[in-house]
Design a protein around this motif. Structure first.
Motif, mmCIF file in Angstrom:
data_model
loop_
_atom_site.group_PDB
_atom_site.id
_atom_site.type_symbol
_atom_site.label_atom_id
_atom_site.label_comp_id
_atom_site.label_asym_id
_atom_site.label_seq_id
_atom_site.Cartn_x
_atom_site.Cartn_y
_atom_site.Cartn_z
ATOM 1 N N ARG A 85 61.791 53.465 49.051
ATOM 2 C CA ARG A 85 60.589 53.932 48.362
ATOM 3 C C ARG A 85 59.482 52.885 48.482
ATOM 4 N N MET A 86 59.852 51.630 48.371
ATOM 5 C CA MET A 86 58.862 50.562 48.525
ATOM 6 C C MET A 86 58.367 50.489 49.971
ATOM 7 N N ILE A 87 59.275 50.712 50.923
ATOM 8 C CA ILE A 87 58.874 50.706 52.338
ATOM 9 C C ILE A 87 57.859 51.808 52.602
ATOM 10 N N PHE A 88 58.134 53.006 52.099
ATOM 11 C CA PHE A 88 57.199 54.111 52.311
ATOM 12 C C PHE A 88 55.856 53.848 51.627
ATOM 13 N N SER A 89 55.888 53.140 50.495
ATOM 14 C CA SER A 89 54.629 52.780 49.848
ATOM 15 C C SER A 89 53.853 51.779 50.700
ATOM 16 N N LEU A 90 54.557 50.799 51.269
ATOM 17 C CA LEU A 90 53.901 49.830 52.139
ATOM 18 C C LEU A 90 53.321 50.509 53.375
ATOM 19 N N LEU A 91 54.078 51.440 53.950
ATOM 20 C CA LEU A 91 53.592 52.163 55.121
ATOM 21 C C LEU A 91 52.450 53.109 54.752
ATOM 22 N N TYR A 92 52.457 53.592 53.527
ATOM 23 C CA TYR A 92 51.364 54.429 53.025
ATOM 24 C C TYR A 92 50.044 53.654 53.095
ATOM 25 N N TYR A 93 50.053 52.426 52.575
ATOM 26 C CA TYR A 93 48.850 51.600 52.637
ATOM 27 C C TYR A 93 48.497 51.232 54.074
ATOM 28 N N LYS A 94 49.511 50.909 54.853
ATOM 29 C CA LYS A 94 49.285 50.483 56.234
ATOM 30 C C LYS A 94 48.680 51.614 57.067
ATOM 31 N N SER A 227 44.228 59.843 51.848
ATOM 32 C CA SER A 227 45.286 59.505 50.901
ATOM 33 C C SER A 227 46.082 60.744 50.494
ATOM 34 N N LEU A 228 45.405 61.914 50.421
ATOM 35 C CA LEU A 228 46.128 63.152 50.117
ATOM 36 C C LEU A 228 47.124 63.478 51.224
ATOM 37 N N SER A 229 46.675 63.300 52.466
ATOM 38 C CA SER A 229 47.567 63.533 53.601
ATOM 39 C C SER A 229 48.734 62.561 53.587
ATOM 40 N N GLU A 230 48.430 61.299 53.289
ATOM 41 C CA GLU A 230 49.483 60.290 53.302
ATOM 42 C C GLU A 230 50.423 60.446 52.107
ATOM 43 N N LYS A 231 49.927 60.956 50.983
ATOM 44 C CA LYS A 231 50.813 61.217 49.844
ATOM 45 C C LYS A 231 51.818 62.301 50.185
ATOM 46 N N SER A 232 51.362 63.340 50.891
ATOM 47 C CA SER A 232 52.288 64.393 51.308
ATOM 48 C C SER A 232 53.284 63.854 52.323
ATOM 49 N N ARG A 233 52.807 62.943 53.215
ATOM 50 C CA ARG A 233 53.728 62.322 54.167
ATOM 51 C C ARG A 233 54.757 61.470 53.425
ATOM 52 N N LYS A 234 54.253 60.718 52.411
ATOM 53 C CA LYS A 234 55.138 59.862 51.622
ATOM 54 C C LYS A 234 56.208 60.696 50.919
ATOM 55 N N GLU A 235 55.798 61.828 50.312
ATOM 56 C CA GLU A 235 56.764 62.690 49.637
ATOM 57 C C GLU A 235 57.761 63.268 50.631
ATOM 58 N N TYR A 236 57.243 63.669 51.794
ATOM 59 C CA TYR A 236 58.107 64.224 52.838
ATOM 60 C C TYR A 236 59.127 63.193 53.299
ATOM 61 N N ARG A 237 58.667 61.957 53.506
ATOM 62 C CA ARG A 237 59.577 60.903 53.943
ATOM 63 C C ARG A 237 60.570 60.530 52.857
ATOM 64 N N GLU A 238 60.107 60.532 51.607
ATOM 65 C CA GLU A 238 61.013 60.201 50.507
ATOM 66 C C GLU A 238 62.150 61.217 50.403
ATOM 67 N N VAL A 239 61.801 62.513 50.501
ATOM 68 C CA VAL A 239 62.824 63.555 50.431
ATOM 69 C C VAL A 239 63.784 63.449 51.613
ATOM 70 N N LYS A 240 63.200 63.232 52.792
ATOM 71 C CA LYS A 240 64.030 63.103 53.988
ATOM 72 C C LYS A 240 64.936 61.889 53.892
ATOM 73 N N ASN A 241 64.354 60.794 53.403
ATOM 74 C CA ASN A 241 65.143 59.574 53.285
ATOM 75 C C ASN A 241 66.209 59.685 52.204
ATOM 76 N N PHE A 242 65.849 60.374 51.092
ATOM 77 C CA PHE A 242 66.843 60.577 50.032
ATOM 78 C C PHE A 242 68.042 61.345 50.573
ATOM 79 N N THR A 243 67.756 62.330 51.419
ATOM 80 C CA THR A 243 68.847 63.100 52.036
ATOM 81 C C THR A 243 69.726 62.191 52.889
#
Length: 545
Positions: A85-94, A227-243
């Protein structure tokens, strides 16, 4: 977004992290991934102990080891989830930083005619997946290998078939939470499409933004949209990663049936030491990561040229490098000539003329006479082949174009309207424009029939409405020199005179390019510069009224 509100302007900058904070968060992620890898290796060692306790029929020690084993799995899963989750947040900013670097460079670029939309979707996705994300995956796999090597030295292989059958359990994971993943995936796709449409819309008007010197404000708005686009990407990656993490956890939990079956067989005296099972499990953590690391490095090497291409020739362009210190604003054309590279004839030939401060000028002539070409020369969209243009006594070639656009405003014949309210289209990202200013020009240009809170688009407005919105936008702000290219082309005769009358009462030098030649309109101007097909003249006729 209200750019008149200082808090709104500052808010987007909070989306960026400074290097120190980024480094600290990255270090925390490394620690969490290392703890997760150690917990995985320790769980394998504890697996060997549990098998030994089973062989020794020490039920109490076995139960304690089972509890400890479950605790290790829990620690590994929690550390993994928090770390990623922290990685995806870092990549979100990046990724937002990368997107805005590209967007701000493109919208400020005065040379590139076309926008490479692949840079905003396909190429950014490739950089995200094959470089940014891969770097963290490689680090995670390296930590896993290190911890595995440290643990494997003390244990040996045994009941491989049972372990293989147990490892098939994770294949059930894809069917868990399927609807949630599909919903997140659809939202991500929708946000990506909306972001692409936004970029296309803003890039379509980048010349206009440049001339109004608002590219920085547009870039701030872009941060909010991206940021809206990246938030959806972040959520998508989080769900995928959680799986993926859940799959990994289930895979680790698959050892419990092996232990149960092994314990039962041990009580019957039909199995050897259980340490081998732990070794086989550790071999999976050793062989698979090594193979994956090689594949990931290859993928990253293939994506590297794309990342370089994204940033090549792109640099942060300043909207203005200072203001021109002039006492008077007048333009002088001295023997200027211009021809387009693909043409053999001069569009403008040895033109001499002087535009005086605060005077009103009308440039007339047939199509092809050079009216719009002259306007582009005056804003340095193009430069003269010979002769010189002077602003006061300063040669144009010595004036920075960004500085020039602070004092010369060009309003094109084709109005640019972006998807936003009437207020947005008139204020045009300028934080010094107030609601009162906008309401004033709405009345002056007869735009009261358009709701101020309605989202506008090219399709919802008539040609005349678009032209009047563009004119209303242009008259706001103190610009010493204003150039209007066919400002009344889409208006009827009555509105034409009203608009021309508004323009000539602006306290600036006004240069209007128009086919309009009615005596009533001509009388509004101080002088007329008629351009025609006669190319060999040293001076063009100046008609005074």
């Amino acid at each position: 977004m209200d750019y008149n509100n200082a808090e709104d302007v500052k808010q987007p900058f909070q989306l960026s992290l400074n290097k120190l904070v980024f480094g600290i968060r990255s270090a925390i992620v490394v620690v969490l991934l290392f703890i997760s890898s150690m917990a995985n290796a320790a769980s394998c060692l504890k697996l060997a102990d549990m098998i030994d306790y089973i062989q020794e029929k020490d039920m109490k020690a076995l139960i304690i080891s089972l509890v400890f084993f479950a605790g290790l799995l829990f620690v590994s899963a929690v550390c993994n989830i928090v770390a990623w989750r922290m990685i995806f947040s870092l990549l979100y900013y990046k990724t937002i930083t990368l997107k805005n670097t590209i967007f701000k460079s493109d919208i400020s670029d005065t040379k590139a005619a076309e926008t490479r939309m692949a840079d905003y979707n396909t190429n950014i996705d490739l950089v995200y997946d094959s470089i940014y994300l891969v770097r963290w995956n490689i680090l995670n796999l390296v930590l896993t290998v290190i911890c595995t090597i440290a643990a494997i030295v003390s244990i040996d292989p045994i009941i491989l078939p049972v372990a293989i059958l147990s490892s098939l359990l994770p294949f059930a994971v894809p069917f868990i939470g399927k609807k949630k993943r599909e919903k997140v995936s659809v939202n991500f796709s929708q946000q990506v499409n909306e972001y692409q449409n936004y970029v296309i819309d803003r890039m379509r008007g980048k010349r206009v933004f440049q001339r109004y010197q608002v590219t920085t404000a547009v870039s701030l708005d872009h941060i909010e949209r991206s940021s809206l686009s990246e938030k959806s990407r972040k959520e998508y990656r989080e769900v995928k990663n959680f799986t993926q993490i859940f799959n990994s956890t289930v895979g680790s939990a698959a050892f419990l049936p092996v232990i149960g079956v092994g314990g039962y067989l041990a009580f019957l005296g039909r199995i050897g030491t259980g340490s081998v099972i732990a070794v086989i499990n550790l071999m999976n953590y050793l062989v698979d990561p090594v193979v994956a690391i090689v594949q990931l490095i290859n993928a990253m090497q293939q994506a590297k040229p794309i990342e370089k291409k994204l940033l090549k020739d792109r640099c942060d362009q300043k909207e203005a490098s200072g203001s021109l210190e002039l006492i008077h604003y007048h333009l002088r054309l001295q023997d200027i000539s211009f021809s387009y590279p693909e043409s053999t004839r001069s569009v403008i030939d040895n033109l001499n003329f002087e535009f005086e401060e605060n005077k009103k000028y009308l440039i007339t002539g047939e199509s092809g006479a050079g009216k719009s070409t002259l306007a582009k020369l005056l804003i340095k969209d193009i430069t003269v082949n010979s002769g010189e243009i002077f602003l006061e006594n300063e040669p144009y070639r010595m004036i920075d174009r960004n500085q020039l656009l602070n004092v010369v405003r060009y309003v094109e014949q084709t109005p640019y309207i972006f998807e936003g309210t009437l207020f947005d289209n008139i204020a045009f990202y300028r934080d010094n424009i107030t609601e009162e200013d906008v309401n004033n020009v709405i009345r002056r240009f007869g735009l009261e029939n358009i709701p101020t809170d309605k989202v506008l688009s090219e399709e919802t407005l008539s040609g005349g409405e678009k032209q009047r919105i563009s004119l209303a936008r242009s008259v706001l702000g103190n610009t010493p020199i204003m150039i209007f290219d066919e400002p009344t082309a889409a208006l009827d005769a009555g509105m034409t005179y009203a608009v021309m009358n508004e323009l000539v009462h602006i306290p600036s030098m006004i240069i209007v390019i128009s086919h309009e030649n009615s005596h009533k309109v001509l009388e509004l101007f101080d002088a007329v510069l008629p351009l025609d097909e006669r190319r060999g003249r040293n001076d063009y006729e100046k008609q005074n009224f």
